[in-house]
Design a protein around this motif. Sequence first.
Motif, mmCIF file in Angstrom:
data_model
loop_
_atom_site.group_PDB
_atom_site.id
_atom_site.type_symbol
_atom_site.label_atom_id
_atom_site.label_comp_id
_atom_site.label_asym_id
_atom_site.label_seq_id
_atom_site.Cartn_x
_atom_site.Cartn_y
_atom_site.Cartn_z
ATOM 1 N N GLY A 61 0.807 -1.220 0.000
ATOM 2 C CA GLY A 61 0.000 0.000 0.000
ATOM 3 C C GLY A 61 0.838 1.267 0.000
ATOM 4 N N ALA A 62 2.163 1.134 0.016
ATOM 5 C CA ALA A 62 3.048 2.301 0.035
ATOM 6 C C ALA A 62 2.815 3.157 -1.202
ATOM 7 N N LEU A 63 2.856 4.477 -1.014
ATOM 8 C CA LEU A 63 2.625 5.405 -2.114
ATOM 9 C C LEU A 63 3.956 5.889 -2.669
ATOM 10 N N ILE A 64 4.120 5.742 -3.971
ATOM 11 C CA ILE A 64 5.337 6.179 -4.654
ATOM 12 C C ILE A 64 4.985 7.451 -5.415
ATOM 13 N N PRO A 65 5.643 8.575 -5.090
ATOM 14 C CA PRO A 65 5.292 9.854 -5.718
ATOM 15 C C PRO A 65 5.581 9.877 -7.216
ATOM 16 N N LYS A 66 4.826 10.695 -7.923
ATOM 17 C CA LYS A 66 5.052 10.842 -9.361
ATOM 18 C C LYS A 66 6.461 11.378 -9.601
ATOM 19 N N ASN A 67 6.993 11.078 -10.768
ATOM 20 C CA ASN A 67 8.328 11.480 -11.205
ATOM 21 C C ASN A 67 9.454 10.855 -10.388
ATOM 22 N N SER A 68 9.164 9.805 -9.614
ATOM 23 C CA SER A 68 10.211 9.095 -8.878
ATOM 24 C C SER A 68 10.961 8.174 -9.830
ATOM 25 N N SER A 69 12.182 7.832 -9.430
ATOM 26 C CA SER A 69 12.962 6.825 -10.150
ATOM 27 C C SER A 69 13.200 5.669 -9.201
ATOM 28 N N VAL A 70 12.971 4.447 -9.682
ATOM 29 C CA VAL A 70 13.130 3.260 -8.837
ATOM 30 C C VAL A 70 13.974 2.220 -9.550
ATOM 31 N N ILE A 71 14.629 1.389 -8.737
ATOM 32 C CA ILE A 71 15.427 0.276 -9.235
ATOM 33 C C ILE A 71 14.663 -1.006 -8.929
ATOM 34 N N ILE A 72 14.580 -1.897 -9.904
ATOM 35 C CA ILE A 72 13.816 -3.137 -9.778
ATOM 36 C C ILE A 72 14.765 -4.320 -9.741
ATOM 37 N N ARG A 73 14.468 -5.270 -8.837
ATOM 38 C CA ARG A 73 15.172 -6.555 -8.824
ATOM 39 C C ARG A 73 14.126 -7.655 -8.790
ATOM 40 N N ARG A 74 14.321 -8.653 -9.637
ATOM 41 C CA ARG A 74 13.446 -9.832 -9.584
ATOM 42 C C ARG A 74 13.949 -10.731 -8.463
ATOM 43 N N ILE A 75 13.031 -11.208 -7.637
ATOM 44 C CA ILE A 75 13.389 -12.119 -6.556
ATOM 45 C C ILE A 75 12.443 -13.310 -6.578
ATOM 46 N N PRO A 76 12.881 -14.450 -6.036
ATOM 47 C CA PRO A 76 11.987 -15.617 -5.977
ATOM 48 C C PRO A 76 10.768 -15.317 -5.121
ATOM 49 N N ILE A 77 9.694 -16.021 -5.376
ATOM 50 C CA ILE A 77 8.444 -15.807 -4.643
ATOM 51 C C ILE A 77 8.637 -15.915 -3.132
ATOM 52 N N GLY A 78 9.430 -16.859 -2.671
ATOM 53 C CA GLY A 78 9.641 -17.050 -1.236
ATOM 54 C C GLY A 78 10.565 -16.024 -0.619
ATOM 55 N N GLY A 79 11.102 -15.085 -1.394
ATOM 56 C CA GLY A 79 12.047 -14.101 -0.888
ATOM 57 C C GLY A 79 13.464 -14.587 -1.091
ATOM 58 N N VAL A 80 14.399 -13.804 -0.628
ATOM 59 C CA VAL A 80 15.810 -14.148 -0.776
ATOM 60 C C VAL A 80 16.208 -15.019 0.407
ATOM 61 N N LYS A 81 16.833 -16.148 0.123
ATOM 62 C CA LYS A 81 17.206 -17.077 1.176
ATOM 63 C C LYS A 81 18.593 -16.741 1.719
ATOM 64 N N SER A 82 18.836 -17.164 2.926
ATOM 65 C CA SER A 82 20.124 -16.943 3.575
ATOM 66 C C SER A 82 21.222 -17.696 2.830
ATOM 67 N N THR A 83 22.435 -17.153 2.880
ATOM 68 C CA THR A 83 23.551 -17.796 2.189
ATOM 69 C C THR A 83 24.400 -18.636 3.127
ATOM 70 N N ASN A 84 23.910 -18.934 4.325
ATOM 71 C CA ASN A 84 24.661 -19.777 5.251
ATOM 72 C C ASN A 84 24.563 -21.224 4.785
ATOM 73 N N LYS A 85 25.600 -21.677 4.090
ATOM 74 C CA LYS A 85 25.602 -23.020 3.519
ATOM 75 C C LYS A 85 26.852 -23.749 3.964
ATOM 76 N N THR A 86 26.767 -25.059 3.979
ATOM 77 C CA THR A 86 27.923 -25.892 4.256
ATOM 78 C C THR A 86 28.336 -26.551 2.958
ATOM 79 N N PHE A 87 29.604 -26.447 2.628
ATOM 80 C CA PHE A 87 30.118 -27.024 1.405
ATOM 81 C C PHE A 87 30.997 -28.223 1.751
ATOM 82 N N VAL A 88 30.842 -29.294 1.010
ATOM 83 C CA VAL A 88 31.690 -30.472 1.171
ATOM 84 C C VAL A 88 32.407 -30.690 -0.147
ATOM 85 N N ILE A 89 33.724 -30.738 -0.080
ATOM 86 C CA ILE A 89 34.529 -30.958 -1.274
ATOM 87 C C ILE A 89 35.163 -32.332 -1.141
ATOM 88 N N ASP A 90 34.932 -33.172 -2.129
ATOM 89 C CA ASP A 90 35.491 -34.523 -2.130
ATOM 90 C C ASP A 90 36.469 -34.615 -3.285
#
Length: 120
Positions: A61-90
Amino acid sequence: MSCVHYKFSSKLNYDTVTFDGLHITLSDLKRQIMSREKLKAADCDLQITNAQTKEEYTDDGALIPKNSSVIIRRIPIGGVKSTNKTFVIDRSEPSSGSSKAVCKNKPFFLNSKTSPYTCF
């Protein structure tokens, strides 16, 4: 007619959405951008940030004033997930056996003569 200028973060040029009134709601702006760019609401959501103030609009419901400039990013429906991952290298070697390294977001060394491998 009023307008809001938008661009995807990966693009160089702005495009324009036109509307009547002094401002447009975030949900209406998203709907118009998705329609113009032929994006499906089921595939992704749009993260919209004011280009000058870097304020991220989160309330539909946020109001964006006329003549504004905005930057758009596409994100997954569930939002951005955390990058805390465990990597295993064999690294298996056929004649001398195998070695394994486990990284939990800390730098590790496989050999003191080689450069460190860092998890991201």
